[in-house]
Design a protein around this motif. Structure first.
Motif, PDB file in Angstrom:
ATOM      1  N   GLU A 147       0.883  -1.175  -0.165  1.00 35.57           N
ATOM      2  CA  GLU A 147      -0.154   0.064  -0.162  1.00 35.57           C
ATOM      3  C   GLU A 147       0.881   1.343   0.028  1.00 35.57           C
ATOM      4  O   GLU A 147       2.002   1.183   0.403  1.00 35.57           O
ATOM      5  N   HIS A 148       0.373   2.241  -0.519  1.00 38.31           N
ATOM      6  CA  HIS A 148       1.170   3.567  -0.738  1.00 38.31           C
ATOM      7  C   HIS A 148       2.209   3.554  -1.401  1.00 38.31           C
ATOM      8  O   HIS A 148       3.023   4.295  -1.272  1.00 38.31           O
ATOM      9  N   CYS A 149       2.143   2.786  -2.533  1.00 34.53           N
ATOM     10  CA  CYS A 149       3.242   2.553  -3.483  1.00 34.53           C
ATOM     11  C   CYS A 149       3.000   3.547  -4.833  1.00 34.53           C
ATOM     12  O   CYS A 149       1.835   3.911  -5.062  1.00 34.53           O
ATOM     13  N   SER A 150       4.107   4.305  -5.158  1.00 35.16           N
ATOM     14  CA  SER A 150       4.001   5.437  -6.175  1.00 35.16           C
ATOM     15  C   SER A 150       3.906   4.447  -7.673  1.00 35.16           C
ATOM     16  O   SER A 150       4.154   3.341  -7.646  1.00 35.16           O
ATOM     17  N   VAL A 151       3.680   5.450  -8.444  1.00 33.59           N
ATOM     18  CA  VAL A 151       3.561   4.907  -9.939  1.00 33.59           C
ATOM     19  C   VAL A 151       4.870   4.242 -10.506  1.00 33.59           C
ATOM     20  O   VAL A 151       5.255   3.401 -10.900  1.00 33.59           O
ATOM     21  N   ILE A 152       6.002   5.069 -10.037  1.00 30.06           N
ATOM     22  CA  ILE A 152       7.452   4.833 -10.632  1.00 30.06           C
ATOM     23  C   ILE A 152       7.585   3.451  -9.677  1.00 30.06           C
ATOM     24  O   ILE A 152       8.255   2.873 -10.252  1.00 30.06           O
ATOM     25  N   GLU A 153       7.598   3.540  -8.578  1.00 27.75           N
ATOM     26  CA  GLU A 153       7.995   2.222  -7.794  1.00 27.75           C
ATOM     27  C   GLU A 153       7.097   1.118  -8.450  1.00 27.75           C
ATOM     28  O   GLU A 153       7.772  -0.036  -8.389  1.00 27.75           O
ATOM     29  N   ALA A 154       5.752   1.169  -8.570  1.00 27.64           N
ATOM     30  CA  ALA A 154       5.220   0.187  -9.302  1.00 27.64           C
ATOM     31  C   ALA A 154       5.827  -0.485 -10.728  1.00 27.64           C
ATOM     32  O   ALA A 154       6.168  -1.535 -10.842  1.00 27.64           O
ATOM     33  N   ILE A 155       6.231   0.470 -11.557  1.00 30.25           N
ATOM     34  CA  ILE A 155       6.962   0.306 -12.713  1.00 30.25           C
ATOM     35  C   ILE A 155       8.120  -0.470 -12.260  1.00 30.25           C
ATOM     36  O   ILE A 155       8.495  -1.627 -13.290  1.00 30.25           O
ATOM     37  N   THR A 156       9.005  -0.089 -11.607  1.00 26.66           N
ATOM     38  CA  THR A 156      10.388  -0.229 -11.176  1.00 26.66           C
ATOM     39  C   THR A 156      10.241  -1.851 -10.616  1.00 26.66           C
ATOM     40  O   THR A 156      10.764  -2.657 -11.017  1.00 26.66           O
ATOM     41  N   SER A 157       9.196  -2.133  -9.766  1.00 23.86           N
ATOM     42  CA  SER A 157       9.132  -3.387  -9.008  1.00 23.86           C
ATOM     43  C   SER A 157       8.476  -4.573  -9.746  1.00 23.86           C
ATOM     44  O   SER A 157       8.988  -5.570  -9.877  1.00 23.86           O
ATOM     45  N   SER A 158       7.569  -3.951 -10.979  1.00 22.36           N
ATOM     46  CA  SER A 158       7.199  -4.873 -11.869  1.00 22.36           C
ATOM     47  C   SER A 158       8.104  -5.739 -12.878  1.00 22.36           C
ATOM     48  O   SER A 158       7.905  -6.769 -13.381  1.00 22.36           O
ATOM     49  N   GLY A 159       9.370  -5.239 -13.145  1.00 19.95           N
ATOM     50  CA  GLY A 159      10.435  -5.879 -14.033  1.00 19.95           C
ATOM     51  C   GLY A 159      10.304  -5.537 -15.455  1.00 19.95           C
ATOM     52  O   GLY A 159      10.969  -6.082 -16.271  1.00 19.95           O
ATOM     53  N   ILE A 160       9.162  -4.392 -15.842  1.00 19.99           N
ATOM     54  CA  ILE A 160       9.197  -4.335 -17.110  1.00 19.99           C
ATOM     55  C   ILE A 160      10.086  -3.431 -17.700  1.00 19.99           C
ATOM     56  O   ILE A 160      10.298  -3.993 -19.101  1.00 19.99           O
ATOM     57  N   LEU A 161      10.914  -2.685 -17.076  1.00 16.80           N
ATOM     58  CA  LEU A 161      12.029  -2.413 -18.092  1.00 16.80           C
ATOM     59  C   LEU A 161      13.010  -3.076 -18.198  1.00 16.80           C
ATOM     60  O   LEU A 161      13.602  -2.658 -19.499  1.00 16.80           O
TER      61      LEU A 161
END
Length: 92
Positions: A23-37
């Motif tokens: 909870e309280h995760c930011s959009v950039i944190e979500a993108i980074t943690s998804s591994g999509i990069l």
């Protein structure tokens, strides 16, 4: 914990990753943690802070808090200005 989707599309490929985030995760944190990069060479070459992002087709700030069920979209840069391309087609 909340569930969200992180998506990115190119003309030849679409990536959609389901992620579980704190909870309280930011959009950039979500993108980074998804591994999509790391899954897309085009994204791996860009700085994360320079990405254009949105949620359900609405542009948003990188620090926006992710909500349950959000669809985080990473937008590609335009290759041509749509207005200029239309003007060129009209001239033909």
């Amino acid at each position: 914990m909340i569930n969200a989707e992180v998506v990115y599309a190119t003309p030849g490929r679409q990536l959609l990753l389901l992620v579980t985030l704190p909870e309280h995760c930011s959009v950039i944190e979500a993108i980074t943690s998804s591994g999509i990069l790391s899954q897309c060479d085009e994204l791996a070459q860009q700085d994360v802070a320079s990405l254009n992002v949105g949620i359900f087709s609405i542009p948003c700030a990188h620090d926006r808090e992710v909500q349950q069920g959000d669809r985080i979209e990473i937008y590609r840069s335009l290759r041509h200005d749509p207005k200029e391309a239309r003007r060129m087609r009209a001239k033909k």
